[in-house]
Design a protein around this motif. Structure first.
Motif, mmCIF file in Angstrom:
data_model
loop_
_atom_site.group_PDB
_atom_site.id
_atom_site.type_symbol
_atom_site.label_atom_id
_atom_site.label_comp_id
_atom_site.label_asym_id
_atom_site.label_seq_id
_atom_site.Cartn_x
_atom_site.Cartn_y
_atom_site.Cartn_z
ATOM 1 N N ALA A 208 0.852 -1.348 0.061
ATOM 2 C CA ALA A 208 0.017 0.134 0.116
ATOM 3 C C ALA A 208 0.783 1.374 -0.045
ATOM 4 N N ASN A 209 2.154 0.976 0.358
ATOM 5 C CA ASN A 209 3.199 2.512 0.530
ATOM 6 C C ASN A 209 3.776 2.472 -0.738
ATOM 7 N N THR A 210 3.669 1.785 -1.849
ATOM 8 C CA THR A 210 4.443 1.893 -2.892
ATOM 9 C C THR A 210 4.979 3.108 -3.491
ATOM 10 N N GLY A 211 6.105 3.301 -3.573
ATOM 11 C CA GLY A 211 6.618 4.619 -4.014
ATOM 12 C C GLY A 211 6.914 5.622 -2.905
ATOM 13 N N LEU A 212 6.427 5.294 -1.827
ATOM 14 C CA LEU A 212 6.990 6.240 -0.765
ATOM 15 C C LEU A 212 8.242 5.795 -0.131
#
Length: 302
Positions: A208-212
Motif C-alpha cells: 500500500a505504500n509503494t513509491g513512498l
C-alpha cells in the motif's frame, strides 16, 4: 508584468464577464491535477480541471517585501481527484501550484495570476485547507553553510559523492513480521552488519505504500533476525510481504566517514573546531597541562 490576451481584456473592460478560477497542482512525483471553482470541468493546457470539488481560494495580500500573507485554498477530498491518503502520505508536500483566471466560455483565454508552493495542509472530516506560499518564500529560508563538527552533506549527494547504487551500500528485502506500527522484522538483509542502515533510507516497492520513502531510525541484527525501526508510521499499514529497498546510513561524524566509507576527502564538516567547553575554559592553578602550549586538540589522522 502579466500579458493579458486582448480578447480577455476586452471582456474585462466590458464589465460583463464569464470568469472562473482554475488551479493546477504539480506534485513532486510529476503527477498533475487540476481543479476549478466553475460548475463544470474545464480543460486548461491539456489538464482537466475538475469541478464539483468545492475548491476555492482566499484573497491573497502582497506586502512590500514580496511575501504573500494569508493565501490559502480549500476543497473537498474525493477518490477521483484528491484523497486523504495522498495528503497523509505527503504526496502534496511542497507541490507547485498555479492559479489561473479563465474565461469558462473559451478556456483558451486565460491569465496566470499566481504561482507558488503548498505549505501546511489541514484536514478535517472530508475537507482540507492548504496554505499557499509565494515564490518569495524561498528568500526567507535559511541558506548557506554552517560551521559544525558534523558533516553538512547527505550520504550519496553531489557533495558526499558516495555511490549508493553500489552493492555494498544498497539492499532489498521484504517484511516478515510486524513488531509495531513502525517496527518490523525483515528478510534479505542478512549480509549487512548491525547498524549499517541506521539513518539510511527505505523505499517501498510493493504494498500500500509503494513509491513512498522514509528515513530508518534503527537497524538491528539480533539472534539472526534483522529488525528495522522507522522514524514515523507510514501512511498505510505495513503488512508481511511488503518489499522495499534500503540504502546505507551515516551519522555524519568524521570517524564514521573515515572508517566506514573512507571518504574523508569529501567530509563537509569541521571536526577540529573547539567546542563550547574549550571556549569557556579558564586556567586553574596547579592543574596539569599548564605548560604554555596550545590548548587546541590535536588533528585527527586521516
Amino acid at each position: 508584468m502579466r500579458a493579458v490576451p486582448s480578447a480577455l481584456q476586452a471582456k474585462l473592460d466590458s464589465g460583463v464577464t464569464t470568469l472562473a478560477r482554475c488551479w493546477k497542482v504539480t506534485r513532486r512525483d510529476g503527477v498533475v491535477n487540476g481543479f476549478t471553482d466553475h460548475d463544470r470541468d474545464l480543460v486548461l493546457d491539456g489538464v482537466t480541471c475538475r469541478a464539483g470539488t468545492g475548491f476555492a481560494g482566499s484573497e491573497a495580500t502582497s506586502r512590500f517585501d514580496l511575501s504573500v500573507d494569508g493565501a490559502e485554498i480549500s476543497g473537498a477530498l474525493a477518490d477521483e481527484s484528491l484523497t486523504d491518503d495522498d495528503l497523509a502520505a505527503g504526496r502534496y508536500d511542497a507541490a507547485e501550484i498555479e492559479t489561473w483566471l479563465v474565461d469558462w466560455s473559451d478556456p483558451s483565454l486565460k491569465v496566470l495570476t499566481a504561482r507558488g508552493t503548498l505549505g501546511e495542509v489541514k484536514r478535517e472530516a472530508n475537507a482540507f485547507t492548504a496554505e499557499v506560499r509565494g515564490l518569495a518564500d524561498a528568500l526567507s529560508q535559511e541558506s548557506g553553510r554552517l560551521y559544525t563538527v558534523r558533516c553538512g552533506a547527505d550520504l550519496g549527494d553531489h557533495r558526499c559523492k558516495i555511490d549508493l547504487t553500489a552493492a555494498g551500500f544498497r539492499g532489498s528485502g521484504a517484511v516478515v513480521a510486524i513488531d509495531g506500527t513502525s517496527d518490523f522484522v525483515a528478510s534479505g538483509l542478512g549480509g549487512f552488519a548491525d547498524g549499517w542502515f541506521s539513518a539510511g533510507r527505505l523505499s517501498w516497492t510493493s504494498g500500500a505504500n509503494t513509491g513512498l520513502s522514509i528515513e530508518i531510525k534503527l537497524h538491528r541484527v539480533s539472534g539472526g533476525a534483522v529488525r528495522l525501526t522507522l522514524w514515523q508510521a507510514m501512511a498505510e499499514a505495513i503488512v508481511a510481504g511488503d518489499t522495499f529497498t534500503v540504502t546505507a546510513g551515516c551519522d555524519k561524524r568524521f570517524v564514521t566517514c573515515r572508517d566506514r566509507f573512507a571518504n574523508t576527502a569529501n567530509f563537509r564538516g569541521f571536526p577540529h573546531i573547539p567546542g563550547n567547553d574549550f571556549l569557556i575554559a579558564t586556567p586553574a592553578q596547579g592543574a596539569p597541562g599548564n605548560d604554555g602550549l596550545s590548548l587546541a586538540p590535536p588533528f585527527l589522522p586521516g
